[in-house]
Design a protein around this motif. Structure first.
Motif, PDB file in Angstrom:
ATOM      1  N   LEU A  85      16.451 -24.039  58.726  1.00  0.00           N
ATOM      2  CA  LEU A  85      15.793 -24.565  57.625  1.00  0.00           C
ATOM      3  C   LEU A  85      16.486 -25.497  56.434  1.00  0.00           C
ATOM      4  O   LEU A  85      16.225 -26.667  56.063  1.00  0.00           O
ATOM      5  CB  LEU A  85      15.358 -23.469  56.403  1.00  0.00           C
ATOM      6  N   THR A  86      17.926 -25.214  56.481  1.00  0.00           N
ATOM      7  CA  THR A  86      18.726 -25.926  55.649  1.00  0.00           C
ATOM      8  C   THR A  86      19.147 -27.195  56.009  1.00  0.00           C
ATOM      9  O   THR A  86      18.935 -28.251  55.368  1.00  0.00           O
ATOM     10  CB  THR A  86      20.181 -25.200  55.443  1.00  0.00           C
ATOM     11  N   PRO A  87      19.021 -27.627  57.332  1.00  0.00           N
ATOM     12  CA  PRO A  87      19.427 -29.021  57.713  1.00  0.00           C
ATOM     13  C   PRO A  87      18.114 -29.734  57.474  1.00  0.00           C
ATOM     14  O   PRO A  87      18.283 -30.966  57.136  1.00  0.00           O
ATOM     15  CB  PRO A  87      19.390 -29.098  59.248  1.00  0.00           C
ATOM     16  N   ARG A  88      16.745 -29.372  57.402  1.00  0.00           N
ATOM     17  CA  ARG A  88      15.536 -29.907  57.149  1.00  0.00           C
ATOM     18  C   ARG A  88      15.338 -30.294  55.734  1.00  0.00           C
ATOM     19  O   ARG A  88      14.520 -31.000  55.353  1.00  0.00           O
ATOM     20  CB  ARG A  88      14.413 -29.170  58.096  1.00  0.00           C
ATOM     21  N   ALA A  89      15.890 -29.232  54.922  1.00  0.00           N
ATOM     22  CA  ALA A  89      15.318 -29.050  53.480  1.00  0.00           C
ATOM     23  C   ALA A  89      16.039 -30.275  52.831  1.00  0.00           C
ATOM     24  O   ALA A  89      17.099 -31.027  53.309  1.00  0.00           O
ATOM     25  CB  ALA A  89      15.937 -28.066  52.963  1.00  0.00           C
ATOM     26  N   GLN A  90      15.443 -30.687  51.936  1.00  0.00           N
ATOM     27  CA  GLN A  90      15.889 -31.841  50.959  1.00  0.00           C
ATOM     28  C   GLN A  90      16.283 -31.340  49.373  1.00  0.00           C
ATOM     29  O   GLN A  90      17.322 -31.877  48.872  1.00  0.00           O
ATOM     30  CB  GLN A  90      14.579 -32.666  50.728  1.00  0.00           C
ATOM     31  N   LEU A  91      15.859 -30.282  49.091  1.00  0.00           N
ATOM     32  CA  LEU A  91      16.262 -29.813  47.754  1.00  0.00           C
ATOM     33  C   LEU A  91      16.326 -28.179  47.988  1.00  0.00           C
ATOM     34  O   LEU A  91      15.487 -27.503  48.736  1.00  0.00           O
ATOM     35  CB  LEU A  91      14.873 -30.267  46.646  1.00  0.00           C
ATOM     36  N   ALA A  92      17.236 -27.842  47.136  1.00  0.00           N
ATOM     37  CA  ALA A  92      17.488 -26.206  47.084  1.00  0.00           C
ATOM     38  C   ALA A  92      17.430 -25.964  45.542  1.00  0.00           C
ATOM     39  O   ALA A  92      18.269 -26.818  44.697  1.00  0.00           O
ATOM     40  CB  ALA A  92      18.618 -25.590  47.875  1.00  0.00           C
ATOM     41  N   VAL A  93      16.708 -25.142  45.078  1.00  0.00           N
ATOM     42  CA  VAL A  93      16.718 -24.649  43.699  1.00  0.00           C
ATOM     43  C   VAL A  93      17.197 -23.336  43.522  1.00  0.00           C
ATOM     44  O   VAL A  93      16.666 -22.449  44.212  1.00  0.00           O
ATOM     45  CB  VAL A  93      15.334 -24.706  42.989  1.00  0.00           C
TER      46      VAL A  93
END
Length: 186
Positions: free
Chosen positions: A86-94
């Motif tokens: 998930l993390t490599p594909r994500a653009q934003l983390a809240v």
């Protein structure tokens, strides 16, 4: 790292919601999905099969939705391999970094309510009866003990996440009031 008052530099299409158990990750994920027209994939529902057993297809299901263009999910099960997917594909983390009294109170209310009402959550699972919750302090059997065990997980690991994933924009929200303010600004 951004705060509730900082504007987002872009409109994200792939979002992770981090926080300790009981912080409101799933609730916020649903709200973000509705507000930005994203698909919410509830990661607990993908992980837990009947009788709380891990689903064999869990990581395949995570890979499948992570490969799509528009999603939001809870940032959990990192030790089970979701972080690498998930993390490599994500653009934003809240990051919901709320005070202990807030998350503890939320988890107590949620757990007690689900236990008493025998609310079905996903895949036929219901919260354990109150007597079973009170009978053990094993974090794998007691959601309250799990929350205590994981209390500082994100505070300890976020610096490493930032270093490993410089592409990821992170918004840290320190209280539900900040989250509401952040959502209004979107």
């Amino acid at each position: 790292m951004l705060s509730a008052d900082d504007p987002l530099p872009f409109r994200p299409e792939r979002v992770l919601i981090a926080g300790v158990t009981g912080s409101g990750k799933t609730t916020l994920a649903r709200r973000v999905a509705a507000q930005w027209n994203l698909v919410h994939h509830e990661i607990d529902a993908l992980h837990h099969g009947p009788n709380w057993t891990p689903r064999p297809s869990f990581l395949d299901d995570v890979r499948a939705f992570a490969a799509t263009d528009r999603w939001v999910t809870e940032w959990q099960y990192t030790s089970k391999g979701t972080d690498d997917i998930l993390t490599p594909r994500a653009q934003l983390a809240v990051w919901l970094d709320y005070p202990w009294r807030v998350v503890r109170g939320r988890l107590l209310r949620r757990t007690l309510g689900r236990s008493v009402l025998r609310t079905e959550m996903y895949n036929g699972n219901v919260e354990k009866p109150l007597w079973r919750l009170l009978a053990t302090r094993d974090p794998y059997e007691n959601i309250l003990a799990w929350q205590t065990k994981m209390r500082s997980f994100w505070a300890e690991r976020m610096p490493e996440k930032i270093e490993r994933h410089p592409h990821l924009t992170i918004v840290r929200l320190r209280h539900p009031r900040e989250t509401e303010r952040w959502l209004r600004r979107l």
